[in-house]
Design an enzyme around this catalytic site. Structure first.
Site, PDB file in Angstrom:
ATOM      1  N   GLY A 339      15.481  12.384  -3.718  1.00  0.00           N
ATOM      2  CA  GLY A 339      15.972  11.815  -4.969  1.00  0.00           C
ATOM      3  C   GLY A 339      16.412  10.372  -4.767  1.00  0.00           C
ATOM      4  O   GLY A 339      15.788   9.626  -4.013  1.00  0.00           O
ATOM      5  N   GLU A 363      -7.674   0.136   9.887  1.00  0.00           N
ATOM      6  CA  GLU A 363      -8.715   0.760  10.723  1.00  0.00           C
ATOM      7  C   GLU A 363      -9.656   1.624   9.878  1.00  0.00           C
ATOM      8  O   GLU A 363      -9.991   2.746  10.225  1.00  0.00           O
ATOM      9  CB  GLU A 363      -8.092   1.537  11.885  1.00  0.00           C
ATOM     10  CG  GLU A 363      -7.340   0.595  12.802  1.00  0.00           C
ATOM     11  CD  GLU A 363      -7.266   1.054  14.228  1.00  0.00           C
ATOM     12  OE1 GLU A 363      -8.156   1.796  14.670  1.00  0.00           O
ATOM     13  OE2 GLU A 363      -6.325   0.632  14.902  1.00  0.00           O
TER      14      GLU A 363
END
Lengths: 381, 266
Positions: A339, A363
């Protein structure tokens, strides 16, 4: 996968090291300052982390891909950026030399990379050549006993600390697409080499990234790695192994998200009981754990394929694709379950959310992995 | 020159501790670690190995799976392992254990320039007896509580850390030193060490290996031969929860100071 005794022991080493040495103070400092920490780099080198995959005859540890993935996963579980410290030399930095370097080059460069004294980085990406790495415009023109390099490489991880870079440059200007590209080792102290300022990144702070600019940089012909004009194939092969490391990093990040979330969900009380008691929360945690388990199996499987010299291109891409996306989903859920606190820097999941995001980008983006997987299925017949 | 280090696999006290009906520890159900003080003894030996290039041998008495612990010590740099393991040795107290270990060390061989390192004490029994008893049974000089250590010629200069001060002792080899955690910070295993540890020599000494040694008397080994009888083992009750004071004002800090003063902590 049930690990054998040796690999279980390696995992224990990496886990103990990361849990002890990667202190919260170090993690916070790296994230906040973005600066490289030589002290932890040297300590990791002392235990052989920089040369895990480098053969013993070149000063490395001569371990296998499975050990390498266990290392990256366990280090990333505590701090993603510190897994990159140990990754570069084993992957994109040392990889091209291990694949295509001649004996003299391997003897000259690999031992000091393996022991952490020197840093070698991989310079492929350019402002106009990202996913389309074949679009390289950096040039290397022969001139007597030398090549003269010109161009700009960008997003080069580790460039600000590096001694050498493996630079990809066009050597046959008439060749189209990815053809006619060659691979060079460039000493970054040479005249004509300059670096851009370090990028301000969203996450993985603590391993600076910058441009490398080459202006009439003269390198001896002995700097050519592998055959002339054939460098692109080696770049792709290097990235193949690199993907495996990044997939392991994503598993580590995802596992960290789960670890933090399980702890928090049991402690945090709302409506008079721990939020873990609520099905909406517990099901998200179940999803995270399941995805991580699946991602981990894909990674270990790809590593074992490589260790048995089997074709692992598709498996590496599947592992990278799935693990990176899973890490992002896990990071989303981890922050969601935390939260408001998950949005605050005091809680680790805030950083994990930022660190996870790169997993599906560098990558080879997730979409590039999808292309590799699809091509291996559809273009084989 | 060689260094023999006595080590013990102990329950990881950060996990759950279980006890058998006869009062001994139910080791099979617990996670195990190498006894922390023994890790300091290993590190002390490895530092001397780094300096002098001598051989380091780790010796333990325990069930066969204790080989795993010895392999981990080999991955740190120990050259050889000796596992003393037999049903007849099971349940031994410190007296019986030191007798068996002394016999095993003697069987392995002790020479003029050798050193034996032990941890001060094990976290399961906390007796600090086995090291000194081994020295007595092998008729070797011993220095306990080593907090600093230096090899000079044929001797070791050892700083003993005592409760109310320290004592510097010079001792000639062969000798036995018990080590405390202040002595050093144990290293980790290394990647290369793990790659190579399964190739290193490991000797298992069972009852048959040691039964003819003068120190081994069947009547004084194992649970039956141990003079120590465990009356009762139990998990101590949890301590009461702490007191939380909230606030950062002077009134709260005064309250905290009063509580600490009342308990004679400050």
């Amino acid at each position: 996968m049930i690990l054998d005794k040796k690999h279980a022991m390696q995992r224990k080493l990496f886990r103990q090291f990361a849990e002890t040495e990667f202190t919260k103070e170090l993690q916070d400092r790296l994230d906040q300052t973005g600066e490289f920490d030589w002290e932890i780099h040297k300590k990791m080198a002392k235990y052989g982390f920089m040369g895990v995959k480098i053969p013993k005859e070149y000063g490395g540890q001569g371990a296998d891909y499975l050990t390498y993935t266990l290392m990256i996963e366990e280090l990333a579980r505590i701090d993603s950026v510190l897994s990159i410290y140990a990754n570069t030399s084993n992957s994109l930095g040392g990889g091209p030399l291990m694949l295509a370097g001649n004996e003299e080059q391997k003897q000259k460069y690999l031992p000091s990379v393996a022991n952490g004294e020197k840093i070698m980085v991989f310079a492929l990406t350019e402002p106009g050549a990202g996913s389309d790495a074949g679009g390289t415009t950096t040039t290397a023109i022969p001139d007597g006993d030398e090549f003269v390099l010109n161009g700009r490489k960008c997003f080069i991880s580790g460039a600000p600390m590096a001694d050498w870079a493996v630079v990809f440059a066009k050597t046959d200007l008439s060749a189209k697409d990815s053809r006619g590209i060659s691979m060079f080792i460039v000493d970054l102290k040479l005249p004509g080499v300059s670096l851009g300022t370090a990028e301000h990144k969203m996450g993985i702070n603590g391993y600076p990234t910058s441009d490398v600019v080459l202006e009439d940089v003269r390198v001896p012909k002995s700097s050519l790695v592998g055959p002339l004009h054939k460098g692109f194939a080696y770049a792709m092969k290097t990235l193949d192994g690199g993907r495996l490391g990044m997939a392991a990093q994503a598993v580590g990040v995802a596992q960290s998200c789960l670890d933090e979330t399980v702890k928090y969900a049991k402690e945090r009380k709302q409506f008079g009981r721990p939020i873990a008691d609520f099905q909406a929360i517990s099901f998200m945690i179940a999803d995270m754990a399941t995805e991580i388990a699946a991602a981990r199996e894909l990674v270990y499987n790809a590593a074992v394929l490589k260790d048995n010299n089997m074709d692992a291109t598709q498996a590496c891409s599947m592992a990278k694709y799935y693990a990176a996306e899973a890490a992002n989903r896990c990071a989303y859920k981890a922050v969601q379950i935390h939260g408001g606190y998950g949005y605050i820097r005091d809680y680790k999941v805030e950083r994990l959310y930022r660190d996870a995001r790169i997993c599906s980008i560098y990558e080879g983006t997730s979409q590039i992995q999808q292309m590799v997987i699809a091509n291996s299925l559809l273009k084989k017949r | 020159m060689k260094i023999i280090v006595t080590v013990k696999q102990v329950p990881d006290t950060s996990g759950k501790v279980a006890v058998n009906e006869n009062g001994t520890l139910d080791r099979a159900s617990m996670e195990t670690i190498t006894n922390p003080d023994d890790m300091n003894a290993i590190e002390a030996a490895l530092q001397l190995k780094d300096e002098l290039g001598c051989k380091v041998v780790a010796i333990t008495m325990g069930p066969l799976p204790a080989e795993g612990m010895l392999r981990e010590l080999m991955a740190m740099g120990v050259d050889e392992g000796v596992l003393v393991s037999a049903r007849e040795f099971g349940g031994s107290d410190t007296y019986a254990t030191s007798q068996i270990l002394a016999a095993a060390i003697d069987t392995y061989g002790i020479e003029k320039d050798d050193i034996i390192f032990s941890g001060r004490q094990a976290i399961d029994g906390d007796t600090a007896q086995v090291g000194p008893q081994i020295a007595e049974k092998l008729d070797l000089p011993q220095v306990s509580y080593a907090g600093e250590l230096k090899k000079v010629g044929d001797s070791l200069i050892v700083k003993r850390m005592l409760e109310d001060g320290y004592m510097t002792v010079k001792v000639e080899t062969p000798c036995l030193i018990t080590c405390i955690k202040e002595l050093n910070e144990p290293r980790y295993m290394s990647v290369r060490g793990i790659e190579e540890c399964f190739e290193k020599p490991m000797t298992v000494m069972d009852y048959n290996t040691l039964k003819d040694h003068p120190l081994i008397d069947p009547a004084t080994i194992g649970l039956k031969g141990s003079p120590t009888n465990i009356f009762k083992s139990f998990t101590p009750p949890m301590k009461g929860c702490g007191v939380m004071l909230e606030g950062s004002d002077k009134k709260t800090t005064d309250q905290l100071a009063d509580i600490l003063a009342a308990k004679h902590i400050i």
